[in-house]
Design a protein around this motif. Structure first.
Motif, PDB file in Angstrom:
ATOM      1  N   ASP A  58       0.826  -1.204   0.000  1.00  0.00           N
ATOM      2  CA  ASP A  58       0.000   0.000   0.000  1.00  0.00           C
ATOM      3  C   ASP A  58       0.864   1.259   0.000  1.00  0.00           C
ATOM      4  OD1 ASP A  58      -2.256  -1.546  -0.052  1.00  0.00           O
ATOM      5  OD2 ASP A  58      -2.767  -1.263   2.076  1.00  0.00           O
ATOM      6  N   THR A  59       1.961   1.221   0.716  1.00  0.00           N
ATOM      7  CA  THR A  59       2.880   2.367   0.755  1.00  0.00           C
ATOM      8  C   THR A  59       3.512   2.586  -0.619  1.00  0.00           C
ATOM      9  OG1 THR A  59       3.346   1.941   3.086  1.00  0.00           O
ATOM     10  CG2 THR A  59       4.899   3.339   1.901  1.00  0.00           C
ATOM     11  N   ALA A  60       3.981   1.510  -1.240  1.00  0.00           N
ATOM     12  CA  ALA A  60       4.585   1.627  -2.573  1.00  0.00           C
ATOM     13  C   ALA A  60       3.564   2.151  -3.578  1.00  0.00           C
ATOM     14  CB  ALA A  60       5.141   0.277  -3.025  1.00  0.00           C
ATOM     15  N   LEU A  61       2.322   1.685  -3.494  1.00  0.00           N
ATOM     16  CA  LEU A  61       1.269   2.143  -4.393  1.00  0.00           C
ATOM     17  C   LEU A  61       0.981   3.627  -4.178  1.00  0.00           C
ATOM     18  CD1 LEU A  61      -0.807   1.412  -6.560  1.00  0.00           C
ATOM     19  CD2 LEU A  61      -2.362   0.744  -4.737  1.00  0.00           C
ATOM     20  N   ALA A  62       0.942   4.045  -2.935  1.00  0.00           N
ATOM     21  CA  ALA A  62       0.702   5.459  -2.627  1.00  0.00           C
ATOM     22  C   ALA A  62       1.850   6.317  -3.154  1.00  0.00           C
ATOM     23  CB  ALA A  62       0.530   5.659  -1.124  1.00  0.00           C
ATOM     24  N   TRP A  63       3.100   5.860  -2.998  1.00  0.00           N
ATOM     25  CA  TRP A  63       4.251   6.612  -3.524  1.00  0.00           C
ATOM     26  C   TRP A  63       4.191   6.682  -5.049  1.00  0.00           C
ATOM     27  CZ3 TRP A  63       8.687   4.120  -0.213  1.00  0.00           C
ATOM     28  CH2 TRP A  63       8.675   4.672   1.064  1.00  0.00           C
ATOM     29  N   ALA A  64       3.817   5.567  -5.698  1.00  0.00           N
ATOM     30  CA  ALA A  64       3.720   5.571  -7.162  1.00  0.00           C
ATOM     31  C   ALA A  64       2.639   6.550  -7.624  1.00  0.00           C
ATOM     32  CB  ALA A  64       3.422   4.162  -7.672  1.00  0.00           C
ATOM     33  N   LYS A  65       1.521   6.579  -6.931  1.00  0.00           N
ATOM     34  CA  LYS A  65       0.464   7.528  -7.284  1.00  0.00           C
ATOM     35  C   LYS A  65       0.946   8.968  -7.106  1.00  0.00           C
ATOM     36  CE  LYS A  65      -3.598   4.652  -6.447  1.00  0.00           C
ATOM     37  NZ  LYS A  65      -4.780   4.459  -5.602  1.00  0.00           N
ATOM     38  N   ASP A  66       1.683   9.216  -6.002  1.00  0.00           N
ATOM     39  CA  ASP A  66       2.228  10.559  -5.778  1.00  0.00           C
ATOM     40  C   ASP A  66       3.223  10.929  -6.874  1.00  0.00           C
ATOM     41  OD1 ASP A  66       0.708  10.803  -3.502  1.00  0.00           O
ATOM     42  OD2 ASP A  66       2.364  10.365  -2.105  1.00  0.00           O
TER      43      ASP A  66
END
Length: 192
Positions: A58-66
């Motif tokens: 979830d953290t990696a996905l949030a960083w990718a979205k950012d």
């Protein structure tokens, strides 16, 4: 009294058997409780690892979205540009298809009269050209592409090739061979 002593001994034996059975049941229960405790500990550890992987994902996905949002903000119109690039690639592929079809149609049209009278397909034309000592092409009867294909055939095979405006006016053709084996044709006479 003897009966009471025998009853007492029998009662002691039954009591000892019950104690042994009770001890065995207690040992089995203790082993089951220990096995269940180990399984619970294993499942707790697995649940902890799965929660950690979920948080990591979830953290990696949030960083990718950012990162994507920052990139889109830094380059205005990026999604539209990417869509246009995909569209351009599709159009280029279609142009290549149409160009290939057009080239094949030009070949069929250029050799259609020859194919109708001499052969059923291009392989038959190649056989006819290979059997000829000289190739005479009349201008106005062939397309530009066909002219170059015939010229290429003549170069590859060393055939002499003559281009005339009016085939009926041609009287004498003399073929001269060069040292390299390529033929050159000279038109000796034409009627005016």
């Amino acid at each position: 009294m003897h009966a009471t002593a025998d009853n007492f001994d029998q009662l002691l034996q039954e009591h000892a058997a019950l104690l042994r059975t009770h001890g065995e049941v207690q040992a089995r229960c203790s082993e089951l409780i220990r096995a269940q405790a180990l399984e619970i500990a294993r499942l707790d550890a697995q649940a902890m690892r799965l929660r950690a992987e979920l948080v990591k994902r979830d953290t990696a996905l949030a960083w990718a979205k950012d990162d994507q949002a920052a990139l889109e903000h830094a380059i205005p119109g990026l999604p539209k540009r990417a869509a246009l690039a995909r569209h351009v690639e599709a159009l280029q592929a279609r142009v290549r298809e149409l160009s290939d079809e057009l080239q094949q149609r030009d070949v069929r049209q250029a050799f259609a009269p020859v194919l109708a009278s001499h052969a059923d397909d291009l392989a038959g034309l190649e056989e006819d050209l290979a059997a000829a000592d000289l190739v005479i092409c009349q201008t106005g009867c062939m397309s530009h592409g066909a002219y170059w294909r015939v010229q290429d055939h003549c170069k590859r095979t060393g055939k002499a090739c003559v281009l005339v405006e009016n085939a009926d006016a041609l009287h004498i053709v003399r073929i001269q061979r060069s040292g390299e084996g390529e033929g050159a044709a000279l038109v000796a006479s034409q009627q005016g």
